[in-house]
Design a protein around this motif. Sequence first.
Motif, PDB file in Angstrom:
ATOM      1  N   THR A   1       0.898  -1.194  -0.125  1.00 40.97           N
ATOM      2  CA  THR A   1      -0.131   0.007  -0.071  1.00 40.97           C
ATOM      3  C   THR A   1       0.595   1.094   0.020  1.00 40.97           C
TER       4      THR A   1
ATOM      5  N   LYS B   1      -3.855   4.069  -1.990  1.00 47.68           N
ATOM      6  CA  LYS B   1      -3.585   3.129  -3.183  1.00 47.68           C
ATOM      7  C   LYS B   1      -2.906   2.029  -2.634  1.00 47.68           C
ATOM      8  N   ASP B   2      -3.418   1.141  -3.133  1.00 49.60           N
ATOM      9  CA  ASP B   2      -3.002  -0.254  -2.993  1.00 49.60           C
ATOM     10  C   ASP B   2      -2.393  -0.886  -4.329  1.00 49.60           C
TER      11      ASP B   2
END
Length: 284
Positions: A82, A95-96
């Motif tokens: 992440t 965001k991953d």
Amino acid sequence: SKCEIPPIDLSKLDGPEHDEVANQIVRAAETLGFFQVVNHGVPIQLLDSLKQTAHNFFGLPAERKAVYRKEVSPSPLVKYGTSFVPEKEKALEWKDYISMGYTNENEALQQWPMECRDVALQYLKTSHEMVKKLLDVLMANLGVELDDSNIDAFIGKKMVNMNFYPTCPNPELTVGVGRHSDMGILTILLQDGIGGLHVKVPEIIDMEKKEEWVEIPPIPGALVINIRDMLQIWSNGRYKSAEHRVRTTSTKSRVSIPIFTSPQATQKVAPLPQVIEKDGISSL
Ligand code: OGA
Ligand code: NI
């Protein structure tokens, strides 16, 4: 505002309009550094299953994904993680990602997550011709001929990522990806219909010289191409590696699937001799 440049029809590179289309590509690379392509030869159905695969992967239980965390991953070429790292970063990116690199297709692939292996490989394979055509046009304009003997030196290091931007309850408080430019040569990005990718307009085409950002709007079936740092340097600054960023949204999760192409580590980070000869001087 939105980027108004119409997508470039790559199928026309094979016909009588070759020169005109090649010019469109070069012009886009020299100005915004970002453009979109259609009729690129990658089946639309494959693009759809890629997006679905990304959603499926990120929807897996946490423990299934955790086996690919970089600390425990079966291969240094596969990394799940992440960008949300409160103990390290000031700007927390919403965001991953799962990152899948390769130098030798067959050996790296064994380590890729089973859930995305086949579709990611197909994407790499079916996009290769397109990447070759784009690079061919961009290098020819610099006076460098691309062939089977040098293509791997230019873009032999590849990585496919799947990015997942979850819905964000307070999108105005953070970013999906903060402003950055990409290293390497070319990025080929598949985005879904959510939107949020913004590019900084270079000063040369922003007459008022204040900072301006335009959105690269989602176009069904299109792929986004952008110039990366190494190609800017090789071209002696002629091609622009533009800064870009991604906004978050509160309504729907977003996926994007970039292919990052980079030169082999033996390549020199300097303007190409053919370009210097033409320009007379290095501007970097
Ligand atoms: C990146 C990037 C944009 C996007 O991964 O380098 O800029 O739309 N992604 O996900
Ligand atoms: Ni990027």
